[in-house]
Design a protein around this motif. Structure first.
Motif, PDB file in Angstrom:
ATOM      1  N   ARG A   1       0.835  -1.190   0.000  1.00 24.93           N
ATOM      2  CA  ARG A   1       0.000   0.000   0.000  1.00 24.93           C
ATOM      3  C   ARG A   1       0.879   1.252   0.000  1.00 24.93           C
ATOM      4  N   GLU A   2       0.459   2.268  -0.753  1.00 26.16           N
ATOM      5  CA  GLU A   2       1.273   3.476  -0.879  1.00 26.16           C
ATOM      6  C   GLU A   2       0.443   4.730  -0.670  1.00 26.16           C
ATOM      7  N   PHE A   3       1.127   5.786  -0.291  1.00 28.39           N
ATOM      8  CA  PHE A   3       0.483   7.069  -0.055  1.00 28.39           C
ATOM      9  C   PHE A   3       0.007   7.691  -1.359  1.00 28.39           C
ATOM     10  N   VAL A   4      -1.172   8.318  -1.302  1.00 28.14           N
ATOM     11  CA  VAL A   4      -1.708   9.036  -2.465  1.00 28.14           C
ATOM     12  C   VAL A   4      -1.862  10.523  -2.158  1.00 28.14           C
ATOM     13  N   ALA A   5      -2.579  10.827  -1.063  1.00 23.73           N
ATOM     14  CA  ALA A   5      -2.841  12.236  -0.763  1.00 23.73           C
ATOM     15  C   ALA A   5      -3.251  12.380   0.691  1.00 23.73           C
ATOM     16  N   THR A   6      -3.087  13.590   1.203  1.00 23.19           N
ATOM     17  CA  THR A   6      -3.516  13.870   2.570  1.00 23.19           C
ATOM     18  C   THR A   6      -4.000  15.303   2.672  1.00 23.19           C
ATOM     19  N   ILE A   7      -4.880  15.544   3.654  1.00 21.84           N
ATOM     20  CA  ILE A   7      -5.444  16.869   3.853  1.00 21.84           C
ATOM     21  C   ILE A   7      -5.547  17.134   5.343  1.00 21.84           C
ATOM     22  N   SER A   8      -5.319  18.381   5.706  1.00 22.79           N
ATOM     23  CA  SER A   8      -5.329  18.753   7.121  1.00 22.79           C
ATOM     24  C   SER A   8      -6.742  18.800   7.679  1.00 22.79           C
ATOM     25  N   ARG A   9      -6.841  18.965   8.957  1.00 23.25           N
ATOM     26  CA  ARG A   9      -8.139  18.964   9.635  1.00 23.25           C
ATOM     27  C   ARG A   9      -9.045  20.086   9.132  1.00 23.25           C
ATOM     28  N   SER A  10      -8.471  21.224   8.869  1.00 24.91           N
ATOM     29  CA  SER A  10      -9.264  22.356   8.393  1.00 24.91           C
ATOM     30  C   SER A  10      -9.478  22.320   6.883  1.00 24.91           C
ATOM     31  N   GLY A  11      -8.656  21.543   6.199  1.00 25.91           N
ATOM     32  CA  GLY A  11      -8.713  21.506   4.740  1.00 25.91           C
ATOM     33  C   GLY A  11      -7.813  22.538   4.086  1.00 25.91           C
ATOM     34  N   ASN A  12      -7.101  23.329   4.882  1.00 27.33           N
ATOM     35  CA  ASN A  12      -6.277  24.392   4.322  1.00 27.33           C
ATOM     36  C   ASN A  12      -4.968  23.881   3.731  1.00 27.33           C
ATOM     37  N   THR A  13      -4.548  22.721   4.168  1.00 29.25           N
ATOM     38  CA  THR A  13      -3.286  22.150   3.673  1.00 29.25           C
ATOM     39  C   THR A  13      -3.558  20.785   3.077  1.00 29.25           C
ATOM     40  N   ALA A  14      -3.052  20.576   1.880  1.00 29.61           N
ATOM     41  CA  ALA A  14      -3.231  19.290   1.217  1.00 29.61           C
ATOM     42  C   ALA A  14      -2.056  19.047   0.280  1.00 29.61           C
ATOM     43  N   TYR A  15      -1.680  17.816   0.121  1.00 24.99           N
ATOM     44  CA  TYR A  15      -0.652  17.495  -0.865  1.00 24.99           C
ATOM     45  C   TYR A  15      -0.810  16.055  -1.326  1.00 24.99           C
ATOM     46  N   CYS A  16      -0.265  15.811  -2.504  1.00 23.34           N
ATOM     47  CA  CYS A  16      -0.399  14.518  -3.162  1.00 23.34           C
ATOM     48  C   CYS A  16       0.974  13.934  -3.476  1.00 23.34           C
ATOM     49  N   ALA A  17       0.981  12.646  -3.681  1.00 20.58           N
ATOM     50  CA  ALA A  17       2.201  11.978  -4.124  1.00 20.58           C
ATOM     51  C   ALA A  17       2.580  12.470  -5.514  1.00 20.58           C
ATOM     52  N   ASP A  18       3.853  12.425  -5.808  1.00 22.39           N
ATOM     53  CA  ASP A  18       4.332  12.886  -7.112  1.00 22.39           C
ATOM     54  C   ASP A  18       3.671  12.132  -8.256  1.00 22.39           C
ATOM     55  N   SER A  19       3.369  10.864  -8.025  1.00 24.86           N
ATOM     56  CA  SER A  19       2.810  10.025  -9.090  1.00 24.86           C
ATOM     57  C   SER A  19       1.419  10.470  -9.521  1.00 24.86           C
ATOM     58  N   VAL A  20       0.722  11.211  -8.679  1.00 28.99           N
ATOM     59  CA  VAL A  20      -0.641  11.627  -9.019  1.00 28.99           C
ATOM     60  C   VAL A  20      -0.798  13.148  -9.041  1.00 28.99           C
ATOM     61  N   LYS A  21       0.256  13.861  -8.727  1.00 28.27           N
ATOM     62  CA  LYS A  21       0.195  15.319  -8.657  1.00 28.27           C
ATOM     63  C   LYS A  21      -0.236  15.895 -10.002  1.00 28.27           C
ATOM     64  N   GLY A  22      -1.172  16.830  -9.940  1.00 26.50           N
ATOM     65  CA  GLY A  22      -1.690  17.431 -11.159  1.00 26.50           C
ATOM     66  C   GLY A  22      -2.859  16.674 -11.763  1.00 26.50           C
ATOM     67  N   ARG A  23      -3.095  15.456 -11.285  1.00 24.46           N
ATOM     68  CA  ARG A  23      -4.219  14.655 -11.789  1.00 24.46           C
ATOM     69  C   ARG A  23      -5.252  14.382 -10.699  1.00 24.46           C
ATOM     70  N   PHE A  24      -4.798  14.213  -9.467  1.00 23.55           N
ATOM     71  CA  PHE A  24      -5.693  13.904  -8.347  1.00 23.55           C
ATOM     72  C   PHE A  24      -5.788  15.118  -7.421  1.00 23.55           C
ATOM     73  N   THR A  25      -6.960  15.303  -6.835  1.00 17.46           N
ATOM     74  CA  THR A  25      -7.178  16.384  -5.881  1.00 17.46           C
ATOM     75  C   THR A  25      -7.925  15.843  -4.672  1.00 17.46           C
ATOM     76  N   ILE A  26      -7.401  16.124  -3.498  1.00 16.10           N
ATOM     77  CA  ILE A  26      -8.069  15.739  -2.267  1.00 16.10           C
ATOM     78  C   ILE A  26      -8.776  16.958  -1.696  1.00 16.10           C
ATOM     79  N   SER A  27      -9.968  16.739  -1.164  1.00 16.85           N
ATOM     80  CA  SER A  27     -10.723  17.819  -0.528  1.00 16.85           C
ATOM     81  C   SER A  27     -11.589  17.211   0.565  1.00 16.85           C
ATOM     82  N   ARG A  28     -12.172  18.064   1.372  1.00 12.80           N
ATOM     83  CA  ARG A  28     -13.027  17.563   2.446  1.00 12.80           C
ATOM     84  C   ARG A  28     -14.154  18.544   2.703  1.00 12.80           C
TER      85      ARG A  28
END
Length: 123
Positions: free
Chosen positions: A45-72
Motif C-alpha cells: 500500500r502506498e500514499f496518495v494524498a492527505t489533507i489537514s483537519r481544516s482543509g487548508n493544507t493538502a498534498y499529493c504523491a508525485d505520481s498523481v500530482k496534477g491529476r488527483f485532488t483531495i478535498s473535504r
C-alpha cells in the motif's frame, strides 16, 4: 472510534475521471487529518494524498500530482479524492484513513482505515 466507508470506485477508461468519497461516523471528523492510500496489484500500500483537519493544507504523491485532488467537507464528514486523467497504472484498491494529528504520508501514523474501494482503469 471512527468508522470510514469509501465509495465511488469502479471501472473507467484511461483518460477518464472518478471521484471517491469517504464518509466518517461520529461528530469529531474535523479533529482528524485524512489520507488516501492505494494498493496496486502485487504491491504494498502506498500514499496518495492527505489533507489537514481544516482543509487548508493538502498534498499529493508525485505520481498523481496534477491529476488527483483531495478535498473535504467537514459539515458532511466526508473526504473526497477527485481523480482525473486516469491511467492504467492507477488501478488499485483505494483506502481512506484518519489520523488524530497533523497530516502525514506514513501509514503507521493513521489510526483508522476504511475497507477500500476498487478502481480499475482499462487501457
Amino acid at each position: 472510534q471512527v468508522q470510514l466507508v469509501e465509495s465511488g470506485g469502479g471501472l473507467v477508461q484511461a483518460g477518464g475521471s472518478l471521484r471517491l468519497s469517504c464518509t466518517a461516523s461520529g461528530r469529531t471528523f474535523s479533529s482528524y487529518s485524512m489520507g488516501w492510500f492505494r494498493q496496486l496489484p502485487g504491491k504494498e500500500r502506498e500514499f496518495v494524498a492527505t489533507i489537514s483537519r481544516s482543509g487548508n493544507t493538502a498534498y499529493c504523491a508525485d505520481s498523481v500530482k496534477g491529476r488527483f485532488t483531495i478535498s473535504r467537507d467537514n459539515a458532511k464528514n466526508t473526504v473526497y479524492l477527485q481523480m482525473d486523467s486516469l491511467k492504467f497504472e492507477d488501478t488499485a484498491v483505494y483506502y481512506c484513513a484518519a489520523r488524530a494529528g497533523p497530516t502525514a504520508q506514513q501509514q503507521i501514523h493513521y489510526d483508522y482505515w476504511g475497507q477500500g474501494t476498487q478502481v480499475t482503469v482499462s487501457s
